[in-house]
Design an enzyme around this catalytic site. Sequence first.
Site, short mmCIF file in Angstrom:
data_model
loop_
_atom_site.label_atom_id
_atom_site.label_comp_id
_atom_site.label_asym_id
_atom_site.label_seq_id
_atom_site.Cartn_x
_atom_site.Cartn_y
_atom_site.Cartn_z
N ARG A 60 0.83 -1.21 0.00
CA ARG A 60 0.00 0.00 0.00
C ARG A 60 0.87 1.26 0.00
NH1 ARG A 60 -3.17 2.43 4.71
NH2 ARG A 60 -4.74 3.75 3.74
N HIS A 64 0.67 4.28 -2.73
CA HIS A 64 0.39 5.65 -2.32
C HIS A 64 1.54 6.59 -2.69
CE1 HIS A 64 -3.17 5.17 0.66
NE2 HIS A 64 -3.23 4.27 -0.30
N ASP A 65 2.74 6.07 -2.73
CA ASP A 65 3.87 6.89 -3.16
C ASP A 65 3.75 7.24 -4.64
OD1 ASP A 65 6.44 8.17 -2.99
OD2 ASP A 65 7.34 6.40 -3.91
N ASP A 72 8.64 8.54 -6.21
CA ASP A 72 9.84 9.29 -5.82
C ASP A 72 10.16 9.22 -4.34
OD1 ASP A 72 7.79 10.82 -4.79
OD2 ASP A 72 8.57 12.74 -5.53
N SER A 74 8.42 10.15 -1.87
CA SER A 74 7.94 11.30 -1.08
C SER A 74 7.06 10.87 0.08
CB SER A 74 7.19 12.29 -1.99
OG SER A 74 6.11 11.66 -2.66
N GLU A 86 3.13 13.91 3.32
CA GLU A 86 2.14 12.96 2.81
C GLU A 86 1.73 11.92 3.85
OE1 GLU A 86 3.31 11.11 -0.90
OE2 GLU A 86 4.17 13.00 -1.60
N ASN A 92 -3.33 8.57 4.62
CA ASN A 92 -2.10 7.85 4.94
C ASN A 92 -1.85 7.66 6.43
OD1 ASN A 92 -1.39 7.52 2.27
ND2 ASN A 92 -0.11 9.34 2.18
N PRO A 159 -6.97 7.67 -4.89
CA PRO A 159 -8.31 7.10 -5.05
C PRO A 159 -8.84 6.62 -3.71
CG PRO A 159 -6.60 5.65 -5.95
CD PRO A 159 -5.93 6.94 -5.63
N HIS A 189 -5.71 -5.86 -2.86
CA HIS A 189 -6.57 -5.86 -1.67
C HIS A 189 -6.70 -7.26 -1.08
CE1 HIS A 189 -8.80 -1.88 -2.81
NE2 HIS A 189 -7.59 -1.68 -2.34
N THR A 190 -6.09 -8.25 -1.71
CA THR A 190 -6.07 -9.59 -1.13
C THR A 190 -5.27 -9.61 0.17
OG1 THR A 190 -5.63 -11.93 -1.55
CG2 THR A 190 -4.02 -10.36 -2.40
N ASP A 242 -9.87 -9.90 2.75
CA ASP A 242 -10.48 -11.10 2.19
C ASP A 242 -10.29 -12.26 3.15
OD1 ASP A 242 -8.04 -12.41 1.75
OD2 ASP A 242 -8.04 -12.13 -0.40
N ASP A 249 -3.33 -14.23 -3.06
CA ASP A 249 -4.05 -15.15 -3.94
C ASP A 249 -5.19 -14.39 -4.62
OD1 ASP A 249 -6.01 -14.85 -1.99
OD2 ASP A 249 -5.63 -16.79 -1.07
#
Length: 318
Positions: A60, A64-65, A72, A74, A86, A92, A159, A189-190, A242, A249
Amino acid sequence: MSSLFFTSLLLFFSLVLLPSLNALSHHYYDHTCPNLESIVAREVRLATANDKTVPAALLRMHFHDCFIRGCDGSVLLDSKGKNTAEKDGPPNISLHAFYVIDNAKKAIESTCPGVVSCADILALAARDAVVVSGGPHWEVPKGRKDGRISKASETRQLPAPTFNFSQLQQSFSQRGLSLHDLVALSGGHTLGFAHCSSFQNRIHNFNSSLDVDPSLDPSFAASLRRVCPARNKVKNAGSAMDSSTTVFDNAYYKLLLDGKSIFSSDQSLLSTPKTKALVSKFANEQHLFEKAFVKSMVKMSQIAGAGQEVRLNCRLVR
Protein backbone atom coordinates in the site's frame (compact mmCIF):
# COMPACT_ATOMS: atom_id res chain seq x y z
CA MET A 1 20.76 27.56 -38.08
CA SER A 2 18.77 25.70 -40.76
CA SER A 3 15.36 24.29 -39.92
CA LEU A 4 16.57 20.83 -41.01
CA PHE A 5 19.51 20.98 -38.60
CA PHE A 6 17.26 22.26 -35.78
CA THR A 7 14.76 19.46 -36.38
CA SER A 8 17.55 16.90 -36.39
CA LEU A 9 18.91 18.29 -33.13
CA LEU A 10 15.49 18.06 -31.45
CA LEU A 11 15.10 14.49 -32.66
CA PHE A 12 18.51 13.62 -31.22
CA PHE A 13 17.61 14.99 -27.79
CA SER A 14 14.20 13.31 -27.74
CA LEU A 15 15.40 9.89 -28.88
CA VAL A 16 18.82 9.67 -27.28
CA LEU A 17 19.42 12.02 -24.40
CA LEU A 18 16.02 12.22 -22.69
CA PRO A 19 15.43 8.47 -22.37
CA SER A 20 18.91 8.08 -20.91
CA LEU A 21 17.99 10.59 -18.21
CA ASN A 22 14.66 8.97 -17.28
CA ALA A 23 14.81 5.29 -18.23
CA LEU A 24 14.84 2.67 -15.50
CA SER A 25 16.85 -0.52 -15.76
CA HIS A 26 16.82 -3.99 -14.22
CA HIS A 27 20.63 -3.76 -14.01
CA TYR A 28 20.95 -0.23 -12.63
CA TYR A 29 22.84 -1.30 -9.48
CA ASP A 30 24.61 -4.39 -10.80
CA HIS A 31 28.05 -2.85 -10.30
CA THR A 32 27.40 -0.14 -7.69
CA CYS A 33 25.33 -2.19 -5.21
CA PRO A 34 25.13 -5.85 -6.28
CA ASN A 35 23.69 -7.06 -2.94
CA LEU A 36 20.85 -4.54 -2.93
CA GLU A 37 17.98 -6.93 -3.63
CA SER A 38 19.07 -9.56 -1.12
CA ILE A 39 19.38 -6.88 1.59
CA VAL A 40 15.87 -5.53 0.98
CA ALA A 41 14.37 -9.03 0.79
CA ARG A 42 16.02 -9.97 4.08
CA GLU A 43 14.59 -6.95 5.89
CA VAL A 44 11.09 -7.65 4.54
CA ARG A 45 11.30 -11.28 5.65
CA LEU A 46 12.55 -10.38 9.13
CA ALA A 47 9.84 -7.77 9.64
CA THR A 48 7.10 -10.10 8.36
CA ALA A 49 8.21 -12.86 10.72
CA ASN A 50 7.43 -10.49 13.61
CA ASP A 51 4.38 -8.75 12.12
CA LYS A 52 2.13 -10.36 9.52
CA THR A 53 0.65 -6.98 8.56
CA VAL A 54 3.95 -5.74 7.11
CA PRO A 55 3.49 -7.02 3.52
CA ALA A 56 0.13 -5.30 3.08
CA ALA A 57 1.58 -2.11 4.55
CA LEU A 58 4.56 -2.05 2.18
CA LEU A 59 2.44 -2.79 -0.89
CA ARG A 60 0.00 0.00 0.00
CA MET A 61 2.87 2.37 0.80
CA HIS A 62 4.36 1.93 -2.68
CA PHE A 63 0.98 2.47 -4.32
CA HIS A 64 0.39 5.65 -2.32
CA ASP A 65 3.87 6.89 -3.16
CA CYS A 66 3.47 6.42 -6.91
CA PHE A 67 0.04 8.06 -7.08
CA ILE A 68 1.39 11.32 -5.62
CA ARG A 69 4.17 13.01 -7.62
CA GLY A 70 5.19 9.69 -9.17
CA CYS A 71 7.37 7.00 -7.58
CA ASP A 72 9.84 9.29 -5.82
CA GLY A 73 9.79 8.16 -2.19
CA SER A 74 7.94 11.30 -1.08
CA VAL A 75 5.60 9.21 1.09
CA LEU A 76 8.60 8.34 3.27
CA LEU A 77 9.42 11.91 4.28
CA ASP A 78 8.57 13.11 7.78
CA SER A 79 6.63 16.29 8.44
CA LYS A 80 8.94 19.15 9.35
CA GLY A 81 8.33 22.65 10.61
CA LYS A 82 5.23 24.11 9.03
CA ASN A 83 5.05 21.42 6.35
CA THR A 84 2.79 18.42 6.93
CA ALA A 85 4.09 15.55 4.81
CA GLU A 86 2.14 12.96 2.81
CA LYS A 87 2.41 10.28 5.48
CA ASP A 88 0.42 12.51 7.84
CA GLY A 89 -2.36 13.24 5.33
CA PRO A 90 -5.78 11.70 6.16
CA PRO A 91 -5.59 8.77 3.68
CA ASN A 92 -2.10 7.85 4.94
CA ILE A 93 -2.59 8.02 8.70
CA SER A 94 -2.92 4.23 8.83
CA LEU A 95 0.25 3.60 6.81
CA HIS A 96 2.89 1.81 8.86
CA ALA A 97 6.06 -0.30 8.63
CA PHE A 98 8.21 2.65 7.59
CA TYR A 99 10.88 1.14 9.83
CA VAL A 100 11.35 -1.65 7.28
CA ILE A 101 12.51 0.88 4.69
CA ASP A 102 14.65 2.60 7.33
CA ASN A 103 16.34 -0.69 8.27
CA ALA A 104 16.95 -1.61 4.64
CA LYS A 105 18.40 1.83 3.92
CA LYS A 106 20.74 1.63 6.90
CA ALA A 107 22.03 -1.78 5.81
CA ILE A 108 22.46 -0.62 2.22
CA GLU A 109 24.29 2.56 3.24
CA SER A 110 26.81 0.48 5.18
CA THR A 111 27.53 -1.54 2.03
CA CYS A 112 27.18 0.95 -0.82
CA PRO A 113 26.81 4.47 0.59
CA GLY A 114 25.05 7.24 -1.29
CA VAL A 115 24.03 5.06 -4.23
CA VAL A 116 20.54 3.60 -3.79
CA SER A 117 17.44 5.80 -3.68
CA CYS A 118 14.74 5.34 -1.09
CA ALA A 119 12.20 5.21 -3.93
CA ASP A 120 13.94 2.15 -5.36
CA ILE A 121 14.10 0.49 -1.94
CA LEU A 122 10.35 0.98 -1.56
CA ALA A 123 9.65 -0.46 -5.01
CA LEU A 124 11.74 -3.53 -4.18
CA ALA A 125 10.15 -3.90 -0.74
CA ALA A 126 6.67 -3.88 -2.29
CA ARG A 127 7.71 -6.70 -4.64
CA ASP A 128 9.24 -8.66 -1.78
CA ALA A 129 6.08 -8.12 0.27
CA VAL A 130 4.14 -9.97 -2.41
CA VAL A 131 6.75 -12.72 -2.64
CA VAL A 132 6.88 -13.33 1.12
CA SER A 133 3.07 -13.66 1.04
CA GLY A 134 3.24 -16.45 -1.52
CA GLY A 135 2.81 -14.29 -4.61
CA PRO A 136 4.87 -13.99 -7.78
CA HIS A 137 8.40 -12.63 -8.13
CA TRP A 138 9.29 -10.12 -10.82
CA GLU A 139 12.22 -8.00 -11.93
CA VAL A 140 11.88 -4.45 -10.63
CA PRO A 141 13.19 -1.70 -12.93
CA LYS A 142 15.49 0.57 -10.91
CA GLY A 143 17.06 3.99 -11.13
CA ARG A 144 14.45 6.23 -9.50
CA LYS A 145 15.56 9.35 -7.69
CA ASP A 146 14.13 10.72 -4.45
CA GLY A 147 11.88 13.76 -4.42
CA ARG A 148 12.19 16.69 -2.02
CA ILE A 149 8.53 17.68 -1.83
CA SER A 150 5.89 15.95 0.29
CA LYS A 151 2.58 17.63 1.10
CA ALA A 152 -0.32 16.15 3.04
CA SER A 153 -2.73 18.30 1.04
CA GLU A 154 -1.84 16.35 -2.11
CA THR A 155 -3.04 13.05 -0.65
CA ARG A 156 -6.53 14.13 -1.68
CA GLN A 157 -5.48 12.90 -5.12
CA LEU A 158 -5.39 9.29 -3.93
CA PRO A 159 -8.31 7.10 -5.05
CA ALA A 160 -10.64 6.70 -2.08
CA PRO A 161 -12.40 3.49 -0.99
CA THR A 162 -15.70 5.30 -1.55
CA PHE A 163 -14.94 6.11 -5.21
CA ASN A 164 -17.39 5.09 -7.90
CA PHE A 165 -16.23 3.62 -11.19
CA SER A 166 -15.92 6.87 -13.13
CA GLN A 167 -13.82 8.40 -10.34
CA LEU A 168 -11.54 5.36 -10.28
CA GLN A 169 -11.19 5.34 -14.04
CA GLN A 170 -10.24 9.01 -14.09
CA SER A 171 -7.72 8.62 -11.28
CA PHE A 172 -5.94 5.72 -12.98
CA SER A 173 -6.16 7.22 -16.45
CA GLN A 174 -4.48 10.42 -15.27
CA ARG A 175 -1.50 8.31 -14.32
CA GLY A 176 -1.34 6.38 -17.57
CA LEU A 177 -3.00 3.28 -16.16
CA SER A 178 -5.71 1.38 -18.02
CA LEU A 179 -8.90 -0.37 -16.90
CA HIS A 180 -6.95 -3.62 -17.05
CA ASP A 181 -4.39 -2.10 -14.67
CA LEU A 182 -7.20 -0.90 -12.40
CA VAL A 183 -8.70 -4.37 -12.01
CA ALA A 184 -5.32 -6.10 -11.69
CA LEU A 185 -3.92 -3.68 -9.11
CA SER A 186 -7.15 -3.82 -7.10
CA GLY A 187 -6.18 -7.44 -6.49
CA GLY A 188 -3.62 -6.10 -4.05
CA HIS A 189 -6.57 -5.86 -1.67
CA THR A 190 -6.07 -9.59 -1.13
CA LEU A 191 -3.63 -8.48 1.57
CA GLY A 192 -4.49 -6.32 4.52
CA PHE A 193 -7.14 -4.89 6.78
CA ALA A 194 -9.81 -2.20 6.33
CA HIS A 195 -10.86 0.15 9.12
CA CYS A 196 -14.57 0.75 9.70
CA SER A 197 -14.39 4.33 8.44
CA SER A 198 -13.48 3.13 4.96
CA PHE A 199 -16.68 1.15 4.45
CA GLN A 200 -19.24 2.68 6.84
CA ASN A 201 -20.96 4.17 3.81
CA ARG A 202 -22.00 0.67 2.70
CA ILE A 203 -23.40 -0.63 5.98
CA HIS A 204 -25.07 2.42 7.56
CA ASN A 205 -27.27 5.06 5.90
CA PHE A 206 -26.41 3.81 2.43
CA ASN A 207 -29.02 6.09 0.86
CA SER A 208 -32.32 7.76 1.70
CA SER A 209 -34.27 4.51 1.54
CA LEU A 210 -31.73 1.79 2.41
CA ASP A 211 -29.46 1.38 5.39
CA VAL A 212 -27.24 -1.23 3.73
CA ASP A 213 -25.79 -1.43 0.24
CA PRO A 214 -28.02 -4.02 -1.50
CA SER A 215 -25.04 -5.36 -3.48
CA LEU A 216 -23.60 -6.75 -0.25
CA ASP A 217 -24.34 -10.33 0.72
CA PRO A 218 -26.83 -9.98 3.62
CA SER A 219 -24.96 -12.23 6.06
CA PHE A 220 -21.67 -10.56 5.22
CA ALA A 221 -23.23 -7.12 5.71
CA ALA A 222 -24.60 -8.23 9.07
CA SER A 223 -21.16 -9.37 10.19
CA LEU A 224 -19.66 -6.02 9.17
CA ARG A 225 -22.38 -4.15 11.08
CA ARG A 226 -21.59 -6.15 14.21
CA VAL A 227 -17.92 -5.25 13.98
CA CYS A 228 -18.65 -1.64 12.97
CA PRO A 229 -21.82 -0.34 14.63
CA ALA A 230 -23.22 2.99 13.48
CA ARG A 231 -21.56 4.93 16.27
CA ASN A 232 -18.42 2.87 16.34
CA LYS A 233 -15.85 4.06 18.85
CA VAL A 234 -13.69 0.96 18.99
CA LYS A 235 -10.17 1.96 17.99
CA ASN A 236 -8.77 0.03 15.03
CA ALA A 237 -12.00 -1.92 14.49
CA GLY A 238 -12.57 -3.20 10.98
CA SER A 239 -12.42 -6.21 8.71
CA ALA A 240 -9.85 -8.30 6.85
CA MET A 241 -9.78 -7.49 3.15
CA ASP A 242 -10.48 -11.10 2.19
CA SER A 243 -10.64 -14.62 3.63
CA SER A 244 -6.87 -15.15 3.36
CA THR A 245 -5.61 -11.76 4.41
CA THR A 246 -1.91 -12.69 4.73
CA VAL A 247 -1.76 -14.80 1.56
CA PHE A 248 -1.40 -13.32 -1.89
CA ASP A 249 -4.05 -15.15 -3.94
CA ASN A 250 -7.18 -14.46 -6.00
CA ALA A 251 -9.68 -14.83 -3.14
CA TYR A 252 -10.41 -11.08 -3.39
CA TYR A 253 -12.02 -11.55 -6.82
CA LYS A 254 -14.03 -14.59 -5.74
CA LEU A 255 -15.45 -12.74 -2.77
CA LEU A 256 -16.19 -9.70 -4.92
CA LEU A 257 -18.37 -11.84 -7.19
CA ASP A 258 -20.10 -13.28 -4.09
CA GLY A 259 -21.10 -9.83 -2.79
CA LYS A 260 -18.46 -9.89 -0.08
CA SER A 261 -16.23 -7.01 -1.11
CA ILE A 262 -15.28 -4.35 1.43
CA PHE A 263 -15.06 -1.03 -0.41
CA SER A 264 -17.46 0.77 -2.73
CA SER A 265 -14.51 1.06 -5.10
CA ASP A 266 -14.21 -2.75 -5.14
CA GLN A 267 -17.90 -3.18 -5.92
CA SER A 268 -17.66 -0.64 -8.74
CA LEU A 269 -15.45 -3.04 -10.70
CA LEU A 270 -18.61 -5.04 -11.42
CA SER A 271 -20.40 -2.04 -12.91
CA THR A 272 -19.05 -2.35 -16.48
CA PRO A 273 -18.96 -5.43 -18.73
CA LYS A 274 -15.20 -5.11 -19.37
CA THR A 275 -14.11 -4.84 -15.77
CA LYS A 276 -16.61 -7.45 -14.58
CA ALA A 277 -15.25 -9.86 -17.18
CA LEU A 278 -11.72 -9.25 -15.87
CA VAL A 279 -12.86 -9.85 -12.29
CA SER A 280 -14.39 -13.18 -13.36
CA LYS A 281 -11.27 -14.09 -15.30
CA PHE A 282 -8.98 -13.44 -12.34
CA ALA A 283 -11.36 -15.21 -9.95
CA ASN A 284 -11.22 -18.35 -12.09
CA GLU A 285 -7.50 -18.34 -12.97
CA GLN A 286 -5.01 -17.29 -10.31
CA HIS A 287 -2.04 -17.53 -12.66
CA LEU A 288 -3.72 -15.07 -15.04
CA PHE A 289 -4.27 -12.68 -12.15
CA GLU A 290 -0.65 -12.98 -11.06
CA LYS A 291 0.61 -12.37 -14.59
CA ALA A 292 -1.61 -9.29 -14.95
CA PHE A 293 -0.71 -8.00 -11.49
CA VAL A 294 3.01 -8.20 -12.21
CA LYS A 295 2.63 -6.37 -15.51
CA SER A 296 0.55 -3.61 -13.92
CA MET A 297 2.84 -3.27 -10.90
CA VAL A 298 5.85 -2.78 -13.16
CA LYS A 299 3.89 -0.22 -15.15
CA MET A 300 2.73 1.64 -12.04
CA SER A 301 6.20 1.59 -10.50
CA GLN A 302 7.50 3.50 -13.52
CA ILE A 303 5.21 6.50 -13.09
CA ALA A 304 7.83 9.22 -13.37
CA GLY A 305 8.64 11.38 -10.39
CA ALA A 306 10.59 14.62 -10.25
CA GLY A 307 13.23 13.30 -7.85
CA GLN A 308 16.80 14.53 -8.27
CA GLU A 309 18.72 13.04 -5.34
CA VAL A 310 19.58 9.93 -3.37
CA ARG A 311 18.61 10.50 0.24
CA LEU A 312 20.95 9.27 2.96
CA ASN A 313 17.98 9.14 5.35
CA CYS A 314 14.64 8.21 3.79
CA ARG A 315 12.78 10.47 6.21
CA LEU A 316 14.74 13.64 5.44
CA VAL A 317 15.79 15.58 2.35
CA ARG A 318 19.53 16.00 1.92
